[in-house]
Scaffold this active site. Structure first.
Site, short mmCIF file in Angstrom:
data_model
loop_
_atom_site.label_atom_id
_atom_site.label_comp_id
_atom_site.label_asym_id
_atom_site.label_seq_id
_atom_site.Cartn_x
_atom_site.Cartn_y
_atom_site.Cartn_z
N GLY A 30 -11.65 -2.68 5.16
CA GLY A 30 -10.21 -2.60 5.35
C GLY A 30 -9.39 -2.89 4.13
O GLY A 30 -9.54 -2.24 3.09
N GLY B 170 -10.49 -0.31 1.06
CA GLY B 170 -11.79 0.36 1.06
C GLY B 170 -12.33 0.34 2.47
O GLY B 170 -12.41 -0.73 3.08
N HIS C 171 -12.64 -10.60 -3.95
CA HIS C 171 -12.05 -11.35 -2.84
C HIS C 171 -12.17 -12.83 -3.15
O HIS C 171 -13.15 -13.27 -3.77
CB HIS C 171 -12.80 -11.08 -1.53
CG HIS C 171 -12.78 -9.64 -1.10
ND1 HIS C 171 -11.62 -8.93 -0.91
CD2 HIS C 171 -13.80 -8.78 -0.84
CE1 HIS C 171 -11.91 -7.70 -0.53
NE2 HIS C 171 -13.23 -7.58 -0.49
N VAL D 28 -15.19 -1.39 -7.51
CA VAL D 28 -15.39 -2.84 -7.52
C VAL D 28 -14.07 -3.55 -7.25
O VAL D 28 -13.02 -3.17 -7.78
CB VAL D 28 -15.95 -3.29 -8.88
CG1 VAL D 28 -15.95 -4.80 -9.01
CG2 VAL D 28 -17.37 -2.76 -9.06
N THR D 29 -14.11 -4.58 -6.43
CA THR D 29 -12.94 -5.43 -6.25
C THR D 29 -13.37 -6.87 -6.09
O THR D 29 -14.56 -7.18 -6.02
CB THR D 29 -12.08 -4.97 -5.06
OG1 THR D 29 -10.79 -5.59 -5.15
CG2 THR D 29 -12.72 -5.35 -3.73
N CYS E 91 -11.13 -1.75 -9.05
CA CYS E 91 -10.99 -0.41 -8.45
C CYS E 91 -11.41 0.71 -9.40
O CYS E 91 -11.02 1.87 -9.21
CB CYS E 91 -9.56 -0.18 -7.96
SG CYS E 91 -8.92 -1.51 -6.94
N GLY F 260 -15.76 2.52 1.01
CA GLY F 260 -15.28 3.37 -0.07
C GLY F 260 -14.67 2.53 -1.18
O GLY F 260 -14.50 1.32 -1.06
N ALA G 100 -7.34 -5.76 1.39
CA ALA G 100 -7.25 -7.08 0.77
C ALA G 100 -5.86 -7.20 0.14
O ALA G 100 -5.55 -6.49 -0.82
CB ALA G 100 -8.33 -7.27 -0.28
#
Length: 388
Positions: free
Chosen positions: A167, A156, A94, A91-92, A185, A88, A169
């Site tokens: 999970g 997410g 990592h 955009v993010t 997000c 879910g 971040a």
């Protein structure tokens, strides 16, 4: 599993994990968890630079590019990869310095509530940050954790048959400039923050992990059991003076794919000793004879990563791989072991990158090329020449 096992949760601290390897690990563990072959799992790790695109992204805009502030070419120049995922959220980003938490939990009874699961994840982060003197909060209508109106943790998740994947971040020592490349997000005006920014100094990642595990155990009512990585391995790139790399083709029985020299580290062996042995066993080349004593026989690449492996009819296990480069003075005679490989070839980096199957092999090839371009292969300078 008995009732005691059902309340257990195995914790694995994996260090650096390629994003695609993280997806594979979650898939393997979730499949085993659905079948009750393993207890719940909790993975703690970091990813190299990557932008991930969640399911909500296309709901907000059919054009994924609307969620990027730069072109894909610019992302590539910054070594930022892109992946669409089934989690879910939108955009993010990592990257190194960010603690990624992947719970693979089977939600039972009253815990079969997706919204409550999200709130519980937020609660773990809020309690963890409080231990460091950071007062975090929720914002109504938004998933994640915030400090003073800035977002410090993104969430997410994905659920299948009430087994969770993906999970949280948490920005610990994250380089926040990478968030400027995207619309985090799906929130155009959001500002991101990190523990290091708020506290004015880097924060030890292990200490954050320790506090987070305490609160995860409290919030989710699980008995956490630390599990070590089951095996360690090496990969060794053999590069000729012409800039070509040796690739070996696995037998069809073992998959039939191309890769550099690889192998498991035996008990009592150092990674470097294992690398020298594997080169001898798989190619017939003794690097101590081939490379002059005034030159390093092996250059440890600053790239150690973990991945999951599932042997036939067996449960998933994790392997941590160490990477080495051997700069050969001449092209040696290769004698492959027919029990492991049925062909070999020397190829330039571009061709080698197109042939190797695993992301970890490709990453090591790219780092080797950058080291060569830097013009200094002394081990003391490797970390400065290469960046993940």
């Amino acid at each position: 599993m008995n009732r005691t096992d059902a309340l257990a949760c195995h914790v694995r601290r994996l260090g650096l994990v390629e994003y695609e390897d993280g997806l594979e690990a979650q898939s393997l563990l979730a499949t085993a968890r659905k079948a009750d072959l393993i207890p719940d799992q909790l993975l703690l790790l970091e990813h190299p630079h990557v932008v991930t695109i969640g399911r909500r992204t296309r709901y907000l805009s059919a054009n994924v590019g609307d969620h990027l502030r730069v072109s894909p070419d610019v992302l590539a120049r910054y070594d930022v990869e892109q992946y669409e995922t089934d989690r879910g959220g939108a955009v993010t980003y990592h990257g190194p310095g960010q603690l990624v938490i992947y719970p693979i939990l089977k939600l039972l009874g009253r815990r079969r509530d997706v919204h409550q699961y999200l709130r519980d994840l937020e609660e773990v982060i809020i309690r963890t940050l409080e231990d460091f003197g950071i007062s975090a909060e929720r914002i109504p209508g938004q998933t994640g954790t915030w400090v003073g109106g800035e977002k410090i943790a993104s969430i997410g998740v994905h659920l299948s048959h009430w087994v969770t994947t993906h999970g949280v971040a948490l920005n610990v020592n994250t380089d926040l400039r990478f968030f400027d490349l995207i619309v985090p997000c799906g929130l155009p005006d959001v500002r991101m923050t990190s523990m290091a920014k708020l506290l004015g100094a880097p924060v030890p990642m292990e200490l954050v992990q320790e506090r987070l595990l305490i609160h995860f155990q409290e919030v989710f009512d699980r008995h956490l059991v630390e599990r070590p990585i089951e095996a360690e391995s090496v990969q060794v790139l053999l590069r000729t003076p012409e800039g070509k790399y040796l690739l070996l083709k696995r037998t069809e029985r073992d998959g039939g794919f191309w890769q550099p020299v690889t192998g498991l580290i035996e008990p009592g062996e150092s990674p470097a000793d294992a690398a020298l042995r594997e080169v001898r066993e798989e190619t017939g080349v003794n690097l101590e004879d081939v490379i002059p004593p005034d030159r390093p026989r092996l250059l440890p690449l600053p790239y150690v990563h973990a991945f999951a492996f599932s042997p036939a009819d067996a449960l998933p296990l994790f392997i941590r791989e160490h990477s080495f480069l051997a700069a050969l003075p001449t092209r040696p005679v290769i004698r492959i072991n027919p029990l492991e490989h049925d062909a070999f070839r020397f190829e330039d980096a571009t061709t080698a990158l197109s042939l190797v199957r695993w992301k970890g092999n490709r990453r090591a090839l790219i780092l080797s090329e950058r080291l060569e371009a830097a013009g200094d292969v002394h081990p003391a300078n490797a970390s400065q020449a290469l960046h993940l």
